[in-house]
Design an enzyme around this catalytic site. Structure first.
Site, PDB file in Angstrom:
ATOM      1  N   SER A   1      -1.788   7.224   7.642  1.00  0.00           N
ATOM      2  CA  SER A   1      -2.622   6.068   7.950  1.00  0.00           C
ATOM      3  C   SER A   1      -2.406   5.587   9.383  1.00  0.00           C
ATOM      4  CB  SER A   1      -2.308   4.956   6.963  1.00  0.00           C
ATOM      5  OG  SER A   1      -0.905   4.698   6.965  1.00  0.00           O
TER       6      SER A   1
ATOM      7  N   ASP B   1       1.162  -1.856  15.065  1.00  0.00           N
ATOM      8  CA  ASP B   1       2.064  -0.822  14.548  1.00  0.00           C
ATOM      9  C   ASP B   1       1.368   0.515  14.302  1.00  0.00           C
ATOM     10  OD1 ASP B   1       0.671  -1.715  12.345  1.00  0.00           O
ATOM     11  OD2 ASP B   1       2.440  -2.193  11.129  1.00  0.00           O
ATOM     12  N   ARG B   2       0.035   0.556  14.417  1.00  0.00           N
ATOM     13  CA  ARG B   2      -0.667   1.833  14.188  1.00  0.00           C
ATOM     14  C   ARG B   2      -1.115   2.456  15.499  1.00  0.00           C
ATOM     15  NH1 ARG B   2      -4.319   1.638   8.817  1.00  0.00           N
ATOM     16  NH2 ARG B   2      -2.812   0.557   7.510  1.00  0.00           N
TER      17      ARG B   2
ATOM     18  N   ASP C   1      -1.785  -5.715  14.362  1.00  0.00           N
ATOM     19  CA  ASP C   1      -0.403  -6.123  14.649  1.00  0.00           C
ATOM     20  C   ASP C   1       0.377  -5.105  15.467  1.00  0.00           C
ATOM     21  OD1 ASP C   1      -0.429  -4.373  12.464  1.00  0.00           O
ATOM     22  OD2 ASP C   1       1.412  -5.195  11.627  1.00  0.00           O
TER      23      ASP C   1
ATOM     24  N   THR D   1       1.678  -3.576  -0.319  1.00  0.00           N
ATOM     25  CA  THR D   1       2.304  -2.511   0.466  1.00  0.00           C
ATOM     26  C   THR D   1       3.042  -3.091   1.667  1.00  0.00           C
ATOM     27  OG1 THR D   1       0.320  -1.215  -0.065  1.00  0.00           O
ATOM     28  CG2 THR D   1       1.839  -0.235   1.500  1.00  0.00           C
TER      29      THR D   1
ATOM     30  N   GLU E   1       3.178   8.217   8.714  1.00  0.00           N
ATOM     31  CA  GLU E   1       2.241   8.101   7.601  1.00  0.00           C
ATOM     32  C   GLU E   1       0.877   8.584   8.078  1.00  0.00           C
ATOM     33  OE1 GLU E   1       2.960   4.769   4.589  1.00  0.00           O
ATOM     34  OE2 GLU E   1       2.978   3.736   6.506  1.00  0.00           O
TER      35      GLU E   1
ATOM     36  N   ASP F   1      -3.758  -1.170  16.158  1.00  0.00           N
ATOM     37  CA  ASP F   1      -4.378  -2.072  15.178  1.00  0.00           C
ATOM     38  C   ASP F   1      -4.019  -3.536  15.426  1.00  0.00           C
ATOM     39  OD1 ASP F   1      -1.728  -1.946  14.382  1.00  0.00           O
ATOM     40  OD2 ASP F   1      -2.205  -2.168  12.256  1.00  0.00           O
TER      41      ASP F   1
ATOM     42  N   LYS G   1       6.692   0.974  12.030  1.00  0.00           N
ATOM     43  CA  LYS G   1       5.913   1.931  12.794  1.00  0.00           C
ATOM     44  C   LYS G   1       5.507   1.258  14.098  1.00  0.00           C
ATOM     45  CE  LYS G   1       1.746   1.057  10.001  1.00  0.00           C
ATOM     46  NZ  LYS G   1       2.153   0.466   8.730  1.00  0.00           N
TER      47      LYS G   1
ATOM     48  N   SER H   1      -2.481  -7.158   9.565  1.00  0.00           N
ATOM     49  CA  SER H   1      -2.565  -5.836  10.184  1.00  0.00           C
ATOM     50  C   SER H   1      -3.984  -5.434  10.562  1.00  0.00           C
ATOM     51  CB  SER H   1      -1.936  -4.814   9.255  1.00  0.00           C
ATOM     52  OG  SER H   1      -1.851  -3.577   9.900  1.00  0.00           O
ATOM     53  N   HIS H   2      -4.497  -4.390   9.908  1.00  0.00           N
ATOM     54  CA  HIS H   2      -5.791  -3.809  10.277  1.00  0.00           C
ATOM     55  C   HIS H   2      -6.959  -4.525   9.594  1.00  0.00           C
ATOM     56  CE1 HIS H   2      -4.039  -2.064   6.737  1.00  0.00           C
ATOM     57  NE2 HIS H   2      -5.260  -1.807   6.298  1.00  0.00           N
TER      58      HIS H   2
HETATM   59  C1  VG1 Z   1      -2.031   1.018   4.015  1.00  0.00           C
HETATM   60  C2  VG1 Z   1      -1.640   2.431   4.401  1.00  0.00           C
HETATM   61  C3  VG1 Z   1      -0.124   2.561   4.411  1.00  0.00           C
HETATM   62  C4  VG1 Z   1       0.467   1.512   5.350  1.00  0.00           C
HETATM   63  C5  VG1 Z   1      -0.014   0.125   4.947  1.00  0.00           C
HETATM   64  C6  VG1 Z   1       0.448  -0.942   5.914  1.00  0.00           C
HETATM   65  O1  VG1 Z   1      -1.560   0.735   2.716  1.00  0.00           O
HETATM   66  O2  VG1 Z   1      -2.208   3.374   3.530  1.00  0.00           O
HETATM   67  O3  VG1 Z   1       0.229   3.870   4.801  1.00  0.00           O
HETATM   68  O4  VG1 Z   1       1.872   1.553   5.311  1.00  0.00           O
HETATM   69  O5  VG1 Z   1      -1.431   0.091   4.917  1.00  0.00           O
HETATM   70  O6  VG1 Z   1      -0.009  -0.683   7.209  1.00  0.00           O
HETATM   71  P1  VG1 Z   1      -2.514   0.816   1.412  1.00  0.00           P
HETATM   72  O7  VG1 Z   1      -1.656   0.333   0.290  1.00  0.00           O
HETATM   73  O8  VG1 Z   1      -3.709  -0.035   1.704  1.00  0.00           O
HETATM   74  O9  VG1 Z   1      -2.901   2.261   1.301  1.00  0.00           O
HETATM   75  V1  VG1 Z   1      -0.226  -1.949   8.290  1.00  0.00           V
HETATM   76  O10 VG1 Z   1      -0.700  -1.327   9.711  1.00  0.00           O
HETATM   77  O11 VG1 Z   1      -0.952  -2.984   7.375  1.00  0.00           O
HETATM   78  O12 VG1 Z   1       1.267  -2.722   8.426  1.00  0.00           O
HETATM   79 CO    CO Z   2      -0.556  -2.719  11.128  1.00  0.00          CO
END
Ligand code: VG1
Ligand code: CO
Length: 543
Positions: free
Chosen positions: A365, A281-282, A279, A18, A363, A277, A376, A113-114
Site C-alpha cells: 500500500s 508515511d506513504r 501524513d 489498522t 507494504e 500521502d 513507514k 492519513s490518505h
Molecule cells: C491500509 C493499508 C495498510 C496500511 C494502512 C495504514 O490499511 O492497506 O497497508 O498500513 O492503510 O496506512 P487497510 O486496513 O485500509 O487495508 V496509513 O498511510 O493510513 O498510516
Molecule cells: Co499515511
C-alpha cells in the site's frame, strides 16, 4: 482549581483500526468524543507523570482544535513536557523520529492519513509508544477497553500557547516546546543518505517532480529537496498543506495522484516522479512513463541498499506485510537474510525492528521504511531512490527492468472496492471462507489451488497471536489471491483483492500487469462472487 474533571459516558465503537481511530470529522466534533478517546489513551498508560509527549498532525481540518484539547488534557493528566510541531504540524515519520531522538514517553498523531479531509472529510488519532512506533495490538485493545467504561476525563482550563510561536512555553506545570517540524527529521535523513552525491545529480540537470498533494510533506520536501539538495524550485508541487488538501484525496496512487501521473506520462516528462500521502508515511515512485509497484520498490531498495551510507553495513533482514508481493523474498534469499511476513499495518514491524531482525520493511500500500524510525516513511523512500539513481545513473525504468531480469518478476495488482455495503462485504468473506476446506487440489483454468487459509500471525518476539488477517488462496507455482476488508475506511466497507503471479522468464516479463493477471482476476470473481455481492462491475481503484 485549573484542572476540571468532566463527567462523561462511553461512545459506541471507539475501536482503533489498522492505524488508529478514524471517523468523520463530524463524529469527532460530538461533545466529549475526542476527550474520551484521549483520556482512554492516558488511562491505558502507566508511569508517564512528568514525562514527555510528542504531539502533531498532518494539518487537516480540526487538527489545531484537537491539539489544543490534547495539550490541556496532557497537562491535567500530569505530563511534564509536550513537544509540538509549529502550527500543529508533524508528519507521521517525523513524530516517530522525534520520539526516538528525545526519548519521549510516546506521541499522539492527528491524521486520517490518505483519507480526504475538510469539514465533511475524515479525522483520526493514533498513539505511538516510546520506540516511536504505532501502539501494538495489546495497547490498542487496552485503549478500546477503557473507552467502553470511561466515566470522566481531566482537562486544564488554562490557555494554550500560540502554536505559531517557536520556543518554550508553559501550560500550568507542563512545559510546551513548539519545535520546527522539519529540522530533526532533515538531520536524520542527512545521516542516512549521501546528500553530496544527490546534489551532484541535480547539478547534471536531473529532473524530479514531487507531489505533496497539499498535505504534510510540502514543508519537508521543500526544505530537503529544494533547499538542501539543490533541486530547482518548483520541483515540489502542491507543497502548501491545506485543511482540505485542496479538495483532493491525499492518497499517492495512480488514481488519486493524477496531477503527477499526467506530468510523468506527458511528452516532456521528468526523469523521476514521487508523491506522498496526508501524513507523509506513504510514497509512490514513478519514472518517465513508468510506474514502480510498491512491492517491487521494496525489493529494489533492498537489492541496492549497500550503495547508501546508512545501509552500507548490510541488511539484517526484510519484513513485508502478507499481501505484499514476494519480490523482496527473492532479494532476501540472495542476500542470505531472513524475510518476515506480517499482517497488514506498520505496528507489526515494531518488534522485528526493535530486535534488530529486520532493517527494511514494506507494504504493498505504498509503504516503505527502515529501522531509522518505527513508521513507514514517504520522503525517506524518495531520498533512497534518489541516492540509488545518483549512484547508478540509469533511468528508473532501466533499474526496475534489470531487477526483473535478475530476480524474475512478480506481477502484482490490488483491486479495491471502496464504500460497499458492510453487510454484503462480510457475507462475501464468510461465503468465501466456507469454501476453503474444499479448495485444495481444485483446478481453475491454468491454476491449481495448493492451500487456502485465513492468515494468522504469531509475533516472533512477544508471541502474541493475530488471527483473521486476510483470506489467502495460494496456487501451485507461487501465484495467489488474497481477500481482505480494510480497517481504515470510514464509509461502509472496503474490499481489497490482492493478485500476484510470478514469471521467472526474462523474455516474458514485459506484459501489462492487468493483462498478465487477467485469468487470476476472473478466478477471484468466480471464487468470491464479487460483482454480484458488491453490486459493482469493476473496482474503484486499481493499483
Ligand atoms: C491500509 C493499508 C495498510 C496500511 C494502512 C495504514 O490499511 O492497506 O497497508 O498500513 O492503510 O496506512 P487497510 O486496513 O485500509 O487495508 V496509513 O498511510 O493510513 O498510516
Ligand atoms: Co499515511
Amino acid at each position: 482549581m485549573t484542572v476540571q474533571i468532566i463527567t462523561t459516558q462511553p461512545f459506541a465503537e471507539q475501536r482503533p483500526g489498522t492505524s488508529g481511530l478514524r471517523k468523520k470529522v463530524s463524529v469527532f466534533q460530538h461533545p466529549h468524543y475526542l476527550e474520551n478517546f484521549v483520556q482512554a489513551i492516558f488511562n491505558s498508560l502507566e508511569d508517564f507523570q512528568g514525562k514527555t509527549l510528542v504531539v502533531g498532525g498532518d494539518g487537516r481540518y480540526y487538527n489545531k482544535t484537537a491539539i489544543r484539547t490534547i495539550l490541556q488534557m496532557a497537562a491535567a493528566n500530569g505530563f511534564g513536557h509536550v513537544l509540538v510541531g509549529q502550527h500543529g504540524l508533524l508528519s507521521t515519520p517525523a513524530v516517530s523520529a522525534i520520539i526516538r531522538k528525545y526519548q519521549a514517553f510516546g506521541g499522539i498523531v492527528l491524521s486520517a492519513s490518505h483519507n480526504p479531509g475538510g469539514p465533511e472529510g475524515d479525522f483520526g488519532i493514533k498513539y505511538n509508544i516510546g520506540n516511536g512506533g504505532p501502539a501494538p495490538e495489546k495497547v490498542t485493545e487496552a485503549i478500546y477497553q477503557h473507552t467502553r467504561v470511561i466515566k470522566e476525563y481531566r482537562i486544564s482550563q488554562l490557555p494554550v500557547p500560540d502554536l505559531s510561536m517557536l520556543g518554550h512555553h508553559q501550560l500550568g506545570n507542563m512545559g510546551v516546546e513548539i519545535i520546527d517540524p522539519v529540522a530533526d527529521y532533515a538531520q536524520l535523513m542527512k545521516q542516512l543518505f549521501d546528500f553530496e552525491k544527490i546534489k551532484d545529480l541535480f547539478k547534471t540537470g536531473f529532473t524530479l517532480r514531487f507531489d505533496a498533494m497539499h498535505a504534510i510533506t510540502g514543508p519537508y520536501a521543500k526544505t530537503i529537496l529544494e533547499q538542501q539538495l539543490g533541486a530547482p524550485s518548483g520541483t515540489v508541487m502542491n507543497g502548501e498543506p491545506l485543511e482540505d488538501f485542496g479538495q483532493g484525496h491525499p492518497d499517492p496512487n495512480l488514481t488519486y495522484a493524477h496531477d503527477l501521473v499526467d506530468i510523468m506520462y506527458a511528452e516532456q516528462a521528468p526523469q523521476f516522479g514521487a508523491a506522498s500521502d496526508g501524513d507523509g508515511d506513504r510514497n509512490m515512485i514513478l519514472g518517465n512513463h513508468f510506474f514502480v509497484t510498491p512491492s517491487d520498490s521494496l525489493a529494489i531498495l533492498a537489492a541496492n541498499a549497500h550503495l547508501l551510507p546508512g545501509y552500507q553495513q548490510g541488511l539484517r533482514g526484510i519484513a513485508r506485510s502478507m499481501p505484499t508481493s514476494a519480490a523482496a523474498d527473492r532479494v532476501a534469499e540472495r542476500l542470505g537474510i531472513d524475510c518476515y511476513e506480517t499482517p497488514t499495518g506498520w505496528k507489526f514491524f515494531g518488534n522485528l525492528l526493535d530486535a534488530g531482525k529486520a532493517t527494511l520493511c514494506g507494504e504493498e500500500s505504498f509503504g516503505t521504511g527502515s529501522d531509522h524510525v518505527r513508521e513507514k516513511d514517504g520522503l525517506w523512500a524518495v531520498l533512497f531512490w534518489l541516492n540509488v539513481l545518483a549512484c547508478r545513473r540509469q533511468s528508473v525504468e532501466a533499474i526496475v527492468k534489470e531487477h526483473w531480469a535478475e530476480y524474475g518478476r512478480n506481477y502484482y495488482s490490488r483491486h479495491d472496492y471502496e464504500a460497499i455495503d458492510a453487510g454484503a462485504a462480510q457475507q462475501l468473506m464468510d461465503r468465501l471462507n466456507q469454501q476453503f476446506p474444499h479448495l485444495p487440489g481444485k483446478k481453475f483454468g491454468n491454476y491449481t489451488v495448493e492451500t487456502a487459509d485465513d492468515f494468522s500471525y504469531i509475533d516472533p518476539m512477544d508471541h502474541s497471536i493475530s488471527t483473521k488477517q486476510g483470506l489467502r488462496v495460494l496456487f501451485e507455482g507461487g501465484s495467489r489471491i488474497v481477500f481482505r476488508l480494510s480497517g481504515t475506511g470510514t464509509e461502509g466497507a472496503t474490499l481489497r483483492v490482492y493478485l500476484e503471479s510470478f514469471e521467472p522468464e526474462v523474455s516474458r516479463q514485459q506484459l501489462d500487469a492487468q493483462v498478465a493477471l487477467a485469468e487470476l482476476i476472473q478466478i477471484a470473481d468466480q471464487l468470491a462472487n464479487i460483482q454480484v455481492l458488491t453490486g459493482r462491475d469493476k473496482p474503484s481503484v486499481i493499483t
